[in-house]
Enzyme design. Structure first.
Site, PDB file in Angstrom:
ATOM      1  N   SER A 195       0.683  -3.822   5.306  1.00  0.00           N
ATOM      2  CA  SER A 195       0.923  -3.990   6.810  1.00  0.00           C
ATOM      3  C   SER A 195       1.501  -2.771   7.420  1.00  0.00           C
ATOM      4  CB  SER A 195       2.251  -5.085   6.721  1.00  0.00           C
ATOM      5  OG  SER A 195       2.413  -4.895   8.256  1.00  0.00           O
TER       6      SER A 195
ATOM      7  N   VAL B  32       1.902 -10.150   5.229  1.00  0.00           N
ATOM      8  CA  VAL B  32       2.135 -11.515   4.336  1.00  0.00           C
ATOM      9  C   VAL B  32       3.162 -12.094   4.744  1.00  0.00           C
ATOM     10  CG1 VAL B  32       2.271 -12.313   1.954  1.00  0.00           C
ATOM     11  CG2 VAL B  32       1.083 -10.335   2.085  1.00  0.00           C
TER      12      VAL B  32
ATOM     13  N   LYS C 231       4.961  22.203 -11.065  1.00  0.00           N
ATOM     14  CA  LYS C 231       6.181  21.893 -11.261  1.00  0.00           C
ATOM     15  C   LYS C 231       6.675  22.009 -12.978  1.00  0.00           C
ATOM     16  CE  LYS C 231       9.823  18.277 -12.037  1.00  0.00           C
ATOM     17  NZ  LYS C 231      10.155  16.923 -11.458  1.00  0.00           N
TER      18      LYS C 231
ATOM     19  N   GLY D   7       0.747  -1.316   0.150  1.00  0.00           N
ATOM     20  CA  GLY D   7       0.002   0.108   0.107  1.00  0.00           C
ATOM     21  C   GLY D   7       0.890   1.324  -0.134  1.00  0.00           C
TER      22      GLY D   7
ATOM     23  N   VAL E 261       9.203   8.507   0.280  1.00  0.00           N
ATOM     24  CA  VAL E 261       9.961   9.606  -0.543  1.00  0.00           C
ATOM     25  C   VAL E 261       9.136   9.338  -1.959  1.00  0.00           C
ATOM     26  CG1 VAL E 261      12.014  10.257   0.551  1.00  0.00           C
ATOM     27  CG2 VAL E 261      11.899   8.170  -0.745  1.00  0.00           C
TER      28      VAL E 261
ATOM     29  N   PRO F 115      13.476  21.799 -19.106  1.00  0.00           N
ATOM     30  CA  PRO F 115      12.135  22.200 -18.993  1.00  0.00           C
ATOM     31  C   PRO F 115      10.938  21.319 -19.443  1.00  0.00           C
ATOM     32  CG  PRO F 115      12.863  23.255 -20.751  1.00  0.00           C
ATOM     33  CD  PRO F 115      13.917  22.503 -20.119  1.00  0.00           C
TER      34      PRO F 115
END
Ligand code: FAD
Length: 492
Positions: free
Chosen positions: A35, A181, A74, A8, A43, A92
């Site tokens: 879990s 698991v 961004k 997850g 991150v 860019p």
């Protein structure tokens, strides 16, 4: 069909929203197992423009998403000190210029630049200039203006993004199952079920391995194999720390070269994400942490956290009835913010090739694995070019410049050297603009120019290029401060 997603993190919940939205209405069942005792990587906060297509496909409202994730806009990435310690350039989003007299802007600009008749490339990119000067607007409706073609993406808080996606997925009928698991049961199709601590057995037709670097199913059970790329990209650690928010965040990710790697700086609305990607062969974790803390602007909001990683990918992304996405599938350092994109891309290919019963034919599986391998390879080559083309003095950087490079990249550099030619491979993520920004930003050698440009006298080409700059300058004046767009999000 019953789909079981294990994990997850960002990948797991992205998959859950996609399957929930597209498969549940068709009668499918989707379960996500995660879990709480195993943290997500936490991150992964900078993205690239295709994420907007993904969100549109899933019916995700942009404002609601940005409000929920502390997100900001961004327009590109600024590479500081990469080619040379004192130089920087922006890669860019969006396109730069327009064709001139039947030749690409890139070809005409290269010729004019060689003749001393054109400014640096960034001067012709609306996104680059807006990013540097803290301006932002979404594309407007007028089809003729560069303002109608603005390419943009987001920065967001990874943990909040997973929560946001979870709410969307559950609203689409995805069932979340909390548990560890502890055993993977194999069957004739590949995986038959996963077993949780406490005894629950969860069976399925198709399994999506989003268990992160652990790769519980695809590697732990199915031994898909690992293609190691640490010789091409030797950074193997990151240390990350959040810091207080900028008062006026620029709409760009910063990638700042360091003696044995680089630092990222990602401005969100409520905080700034900072990290230092480095090679442990050239720098210790303590040194890298000190270097990160020395460089952050503002106050550190938590203790620095070291993340160890391996660069490469699974030999088989799809094996039997199991497909790996996210860190379980592979990883390349976040230099061009491509990992979340690779989750999205894997999902999109998978949805196009989805088997009716969970068991796909070998031809489908082979195709998927070929397509994903090619995507990884092309992104790898783009990343390696950042390291190969450098004139920095440190040991790490001298070694990068001298190290062998992949064949595909060597060919790309040779084509560019020979008259500035850039060819995009089929389905390649990075387009001509991206390669041009990278290669010129890193001072790649180019001899001569496209001879067909000479059909237009240089003075006329230079005049046309100057006009493009004027249009960009005029368009920039219409873009409000990025801070205004963020304030609008705060107000809701
Ligand atoms: C240093 C770094 C910087 C990055 N920066 C960027 C970036 O700027 N842009 C970008 O696009 N990407 C970036 N990424 C990549 C990005 O973070 C990941 O691609 C993305 O978060 C997907 O992670 P994941 O969901 O695959 O794995 P994780 O976040 O690790 O999630 C794994 C999940 O599996 C679960 N799990 C594991 N084992 C078990 C078990 N036994 N039982 C039950 N559940 C289990 C965990 O609980 C967790 O929910 C970065 C990655 C790193 C390492």
């Amino acid at each position: 069909m019953t789909v079981v997603i294990v994990g997850g993190g960002t990948a797991g919940w992205m998959a859950a929203v996609a399957f929930g939205r597209l498969l549940v209405p068709a009668g499918g069942r989707v379960t996500l197992v995660e879990s709480d005792t195993i943290a997500t990587v936490g991150v992964g906060e900078a993205t690239i423009p295709p994420i907007r297509t993904f969100h549109a496909m899933l019916g995700i409202d942009e404002d609601a998403f940005l409000a929920a994730t502390g997100g900001s806009y961004k327009l590109g990435i600024r590479f500081e000190g990469w080619s040379h310690p004192t130089e920087s350039y922006v890669h860019p989003f969006g396109q730069i210029g327009t064709d001139i007299a039947g030749q690409s802007f890139a070809a005409q600009w290269l010729r004019a630049r060689q003749a001393g008749e054109a400014e640096a490339l960034g001067q012709y990119s609306l996104e680059a200039r807006a990013a540097e000067t803290g301006r932002f607007s979404k594309p407007i409706a007028n089809g003729d203006s560069p303002l109608s073609r603005i390419g943009y993406a987001y920065h967001f808080d990874a943990a909040r993004y997973a929560h946001f996606l979870r709410a969307q997925a559950e609203a689409h009928g995805v069932v979340r199952c909390e548990g560890m698991v502890v055993r993977v049961e194999q069957g004739p199709a590949g995986i038959a079920a996963v077993h949780l601590a406490g005894g629950t057995r969860i069976a399925g037709d198709l399994f999506i391995d989003c268990s992160g670097f652990r790769a519980l199913l695809i590697e732990g059970a199915l031994a898909a194999g690992w293609e190691d790329w640490s010789s091409w990209l030797p950074c193997d650690r990151a240390v990350a720390v959040p810091s207080s928010a900028d008062a006026a965040p620029l709409p760009l990710t910063r990638a700042i070269a360091q003696p044995a790697g680089w630092r990222w700086r990602i401005p969100l609305r409520h905080r700034t994400g900072n990290g230092h990607v480095f090679s442990s062969r050239y720098m210790s974790e303590d040194e890298a942490t000190a270097c990160l803390l020395d460089g952050i602007e503002g106050e550190a909001l938590a203790d620095p956290r070291v993340i160890r990683f391996a660069t490469g990918h699974r030999r088989r992304f799809w094996s039997g009835n199991c497909v790996a996405l996210g860190l379980a599938a592979g990883f390349m350092e976040p230099l061009e913010s491509t990992s979340i994109h690779l989750v999205q891309s894997g999902l999109q290919h998978l949805l196009r090739m989805l088997p009716g019963t969970g068991v796909a034919s070998s031809v489908v599986i082979e195709r998927y694995n070929r397509v994903m391998t090619a995507e990884f390879v092309r992104i790898r080559d783009f990343l390696v070019a950042h390291y190969h083309l450098n004139a920095r003095p440190e040991h790490f950087w001298r070694d990068r410049a001298a190290a062998p490079i992949p064949e595909g990249l060597a060919e790309k550099l040779a084509m560019f050297r020979d008259g500035g030619r850039i060819f995009r491979e089929p389905d390649e993520l990075f387009n001509e603009t991206s390669w041009l920004a990278l290669l010129t930003g890193q001072n790649a050698v180019v001899d001569g120019h496209d001879p067909l440009c000479a059909a237009l006298p240089i003075a006329r080409a230079a005049h046309r290029i100057a006009q493009i700059e004027q249009v960009v300058t005029a368009s920039l004046a219409h873009m409000p401060p990025h801070a205004d767009a963020l304030a609008r999000l705060e107000r809701g």
